[in-house]
Write a protein that holds these residues in place. Structure first.
Motif, PDB file in Angstrom:
ATOM      1  N   LYS A   1       0.842  -1.199   0.000  1.00  0.00           N
ATOM      2  CA  LYS A   1       0.000   0.000   0.000  1.00  0.00           C
ATOM      3  C   LYS A   1       0.874   1.244   0.000  1.00  0.00           C
ATOM      4  N   LEU A   2       0.377   2.277  -0.664  1.00  0.00           N
ATOM      5  CA  LEU A   2       1.004   3.591  -0.606  1.00  0.00           C
ATOM      6  C   LEU A   2       0.391   4.305   0.600  1.00  0.00           C
ATOM      7  N   VAL A   3       1.234   4.647   1.571  1.00  0.00           N
ATOM      8  CA  VAL A   3       0.738   5.165   2.845  1.00  0.00           C
ATOM      9  C   VAL A   3       1.275   6.568   3.095  1.00  0.00           C
ATOM     10  N   VAL A   4       0.384   7.475   3.470  1.00  0.00           N
ATOM     11  CA  VAL A   4       0.746   8.829   3.887  1.00  0.00           C
ATOM     12  C   VAL A   4       0.608   8.901   5.405  1.00  0.00           C
ATOM     13  N   ARG A   5       1.678   9.285   6.097  1.00  0.00           N
ATOM     14  CA  ARG A   5       1.660   9.397   7.550  1.00  0.00           C
ATOM     15  C   ARG A   5       1.995  10.831   7.978  1.00  0.00           C
ATOM     16  N   ALA A   6       1.454  11.225   9.108  1.00  0.00           N
ATOM     17  CA  ALA A   6       1.658  12.582   9.617  1.00  0.00           C
ATOM     18  C   ALA A   6       3.067  12.739  10.179  1.00  0.00           C
ATOM     19  N   LEU A   7       3.746  13.818   9.778  1.00  0.00           N
ATOM     20  CA  LEU A   7       5.062  14.138  10.329  1.00  0.00           C
ATOM     21  C   LEU A   7       4.941  14.826  11.684  1.00  0.00           C
ATOM     22  N   ARG A   8       3.826  15.436  11.915  1.00  0.00           N
ATOM     23  CA  ARG A   8       3.514  16.101  13.181  1.00  0.00           C
ATOM     24  C   ARG A   8       2.005  16.026  13.372  1.00  0.00           C
ATOM     25  N   ASP A   9       1.515  16.483  14.481  1.00  0.00           N
ATOM     26  CA  ASP A   9       0.071  16.522  14.698  1.00  0.00           C
ATOM     27  C   ASP A   9      -0.571  17.453  13.668  1.00  0.00           C
ATOM     28  N   ILE A  10      -1.607  16.973  12.992  1.00  0.00           N
ATOM     29  CA  ILE A  10      -2.324  17.777  12.003  1.00  0.00           C
ATOM     30  C   ILE A  10      -3.724  18.048  12.549  1.00  0.00           C
TER      31      ILE A  10
END
Length: 489
Positions: free
Chosen positions: A308-317
């Motif tokens: 899967k192509l996954v986007v994860r948060a680098l900081r709290d959004i």
């Protein structure tokens, strides 16, 4: 590089393109090549990302929405913590450069040897041909000729058509990419690096269009349902449009296991929904910086079925905040981002940066017939040497001041006098960038065409971006020439 006092930064470096943009005006996906859409009569404004996520098996399906004010982007209904998933989409739902249509591979039936479709065949899937293979998949969607080798074929097909309906207007996207610009617009940018990049891209694009057009002609001739012959020029335009989509929206991911073992060449994909996420830099901190990153997860050696192509948060959004990722080195400096994606990023030259990261933007500065790339915070050593030689020949300098610095100037050092010479030249170049260019032989009514306005506007934005870099560069040099006196204890 010779660092400016109090402004020491790393030298500018740049590598190959990496990612895509969605900054162009959103609009119709365009007319099809003799296909019947599953979404006829679709109201694009009514399309929700939740619905698209369901069709593409993307997760979470209920936390993303598209902004409608200004530039379209992806925002959150609910906040996401650092490290948590913002978006996850199966690789099987994406367009992949290792799965081009069978008509592009000359495979006519299912009896073809499966080994012929093996991506580990480096000769068959040469890295230089990935854009053409992905463009063929985009064209195949319009041809309504997909093989449907995955489950839930109708859902995937409907999702892809929905995605296609939300792509930027073809004419505006075309006008956003310098590879399609005329000489007048290109010349108005006053950017040599951009002109060289366009020359290189032009011939690569011509080869890709020729190949795609030839293959497309063949498949249309073999299609007995195609009653009307389509002109070669129209087919070429279709191929250009498909390549524009690929150029501005594709991303590159590595074929590697969790322990970093690479088992195949890089994979280029078009990932619907993911490609609506806008760019921001990860090299700066604070407001306007990238708040997410992406990568492939669940990948096994020689097996991407569960990947899967996954986007994860680098900081709290936060709730309502836009999701932003860094498109990579192909988005910097400004001229390369414009060449790759068709937009000029907004740069905050005073933003706090990550100390070890290269700078974001540069401008070209000509002195004594030589071209230099400069950024606000450092000076190329070669430029210092040229400016020192120019200072020695400049009879307008103060003789007493020159005598104090003569030895250092002769050794090519960045003295206050040399810095002032460079600053004066940078200011002159910056002013020249904002002087209106001649209109040439353009007809008056071209300004009534949205495409011309789009291209001219981007050319102006690039010039202004370079202007700001040069002015900041000159300002910092003058501060070196006239340092503020230190306060006594």
């Amino acid at each position: 590089m010779a660092p400016l006092k109090k402004f020491v930064k790393a030298a500018f470096t740049a590598t190959a393109p990496n990612y895509q943009s969605t900054s162009s005006k959103p609009g119709s996906g365009g007319s099809s090549i003799g296909s019947t859409s599953l979404l006829s009569g679709l109201d694009v404004a009514s399309v929700s990302l939740e619905e698209m996520c369901g069709l593409f098996k993307a997760e979470p399906a209920d936390n993303l929405y598209l902004t409608s004010n200004g530039e379209r982007g992806v925002c959150l209904y609910k906040p996401v913590k650092k490290g948590d998933v913002v978006l996850s989409i199966p690789i099987s739902s994406c367009f992949r450069d290792d799965e081009p249509p069978r008509w592009y591979e000359h495979l006519e039936n299912d009896e073809a040897n499966e080994d012929e479709h093996d991506i580990t065949d480096y000769e068959r899937y040469s890295p230089s041909g990935w854009a053409s293979r992905l463009a063929a998949s985009v064209l195949d969607l319009e041809l309504n000729n997909s093989e449907g080798e995955v489950q839930n074929e109708n859902d995937l097909k409907m999702g892809r058509e929905m995605w296609q309906s939300m792509l930027p207007d073809e004419d505006i996207l075309r006008a956003s990419l310098p590879v399609h610009w005329g000489e007048e617009i290109v010349g108005s940018t006053k950017c040599t690096a951009l002109e060289l990049a366009i020359d290189s891209a032009y011939f690569a694009r011509a080869t890709a269009v020729f190949t795609l057009t030839d293959e497309l002609k063949q498949v249309l001739e073999d299609n007995k349902n195609e009653k009307e012959e389509i002109a070669t020029a129209d087919l070429e335009r279709k191929c250009h449009d498909a390549l524009d989509i690929v150029q501005t929206r594709a991303c590159r991911v590595e074929r590697a296991t969790e322990d970093g073992a690479q088992w195949g060449p890089p994979l280029r994909i078009l990932a619907p929904i993911f490609d609506f996420i806008n760019h921001a830099s990860s090299r700066i901190t604070g407001q306007g910086s990238a708040n997410a990153e992406f990568g492939v997860e669940n990948e096994q050696m020689c097996d991407m079925h569960e990947a899967k192509l996954v986007v994860r948060a680098l900081r709290d959004i936060d709730e309502g905040e836009e999701v932003l990722i860094d498109y990579g080195d192909s988005a910097r400096p400004a001229w390369r981002c414009l060449t790759s994606y068709g937009f000029v990023p907004d740069y905050d030259l005073d933003a706090d940066t990550n100390d070890e990261e290269p700078i974001e933007n540069v401008a070209e500065l000509w002195m004594n017939g030589l071209r230099f790339d400069v950024d606000p915070n450092s000076v190329p050593y070669d430029l210092v040497e040229v400016a020192a030689a120019q200072t020695m020949l400049d009879y307008s300098v103060d003789e007493d001041e020159f005598a104090k610095e003569e030895e250092e100037i002769e050794n090519g050092m960045l003295t206050p006098l040399v810095a002032r010479t460079i600053a004066d030249r940078a200011t002159e170049a910056a002013v020249n960038l904002v002087i209106e260019t001649e209109e040439g032989d353009s007809e008056e009514d071209v300004w009534d065409k949205a495409e011309f306005v789009q291209a001219a506007s981007l050319a102006n934005r690039l010039r202004w971006s370079q202007h700001e870099v040069l002015m900041k560069f000159a300002k910092n040099l003058r501060e070196l020439c006239n340092p503020e006196p230190e306060e006594e204890d």
